[in-house]
Design a protein around this motif. Sequence first.
Motif, mmCIF file in Angstrom:
data_model
loop_
_atom_site.group_PDB
_atom_site.id
_atom_site.type_symbol
_atom_site.label_atom_id
_atom_site.label_comp_id
_atom_site.label_asym_id
_atom_site.label_seq_id
_atom_site.Cartn_x
_atom_site.Cartn_y
_atom_site.Cartn_z
ATOM 1 N N SER A 38 0.865 -1.173 0.000
ATOM 2 C CA SER A 38 0.000 0.000 0.000
ATOM 3 C C SER A 38 0.900 1.220 0.000
ATOM 4 C CB SER A 38 -0.895 0.031 1.243
ATOM 5 O OG SER A 38 -1.753 -1.093 1.271
ATOM 6 N N VAL A 40 1.201 5.252 1.435
ATOM 7 C CA VAL A 40 0.721 6.334 2.285
ATOM 8 C C VAL A 40 1.375 7.604 1.772
ATOM 9 C CG1 VAL A 40 0.628 7.299 4.613
ATOM 10 C CG2 VAL A 40 0.504 4.812 4.281
ATOM 11 N N CYS A 70 -4.281 3.052 -1.447
ATOM 12 C CA CYS A 70 -3.539 4.300 -1.288
ATOM 13 C C CYS A 70 -4.215 5.080 -0.170
ATOM 14 C CB CYS A 70 -3.559 5.112 -2.576
ATOM 15 S SG CYS A 70 -2.773 6.713 -2.358
ATOM 16 N N PHE A 71 -3.453 5.426 0.832
ATOM 17 C CA PHE A 71 -3.961 6.221 1.944
ATOM 18 C C PHE A 71 -3.408 7.632 1.815
ATOM 19 C CE2 PHE A 71 -3.616 1.858 3.447
ATOM 20 C CZ PHE A 71 -4.897 1.633 3.912
ATOM 21 N N ALA A 73 -2.836 10.985 3.831
ATOM 22 C CA ALA A 73 -2.803 11.543 5.186
ATOM 23 C C ALA A 73 -3.193 13.007 5.133
ATOM 24 C CB ALA A 73 -1.410 11.394 5.783
ATOM 25 N N LEU A 87 -6.010 9.104 8.246
ATOM 26 C CA LEU A 87 -5.855 8.459 6.935
ATOM 27 C C LEU A 87 -7.225 8.199 6.346
ATOM 28 C CD1 LEU A 87 -3.052 5.884 7.749
ATOM 29 C CD2 LEU A 87 -2.812 8.085 6.677
#
Length: 87
Positions: A38, A40, A70-71, A73, A87
């Motif tokens: 993934s 971030v 896909c995070f 922030a 997130l």
Amino acid sequence: MDTRASQSSLQLQLAPSLEHQTAAMLSILERYKWHRFSVVTSQIAGHDDFIQAIRERITEMQDRFKFNECFVAMEIGTSANKVQITL
């Protein structure tokens, strides 16, 4: 030729292109046999282009990787001693 016009069109890129960044990242993942991952990221300028470059590179690599999520922030609050991230 007008030297002012030619000088103003010169560009110097000190960072690798998105294609080179994603190729390097996936090369490291492949070397260590990490095929699921993934990302971030923050909302910095170009983050959408980076994610798109990753997706395109994975497509080119014929399913050797599994891109989970896909995070993004986002800073939602700050104080004197800490920053709260969601997130």
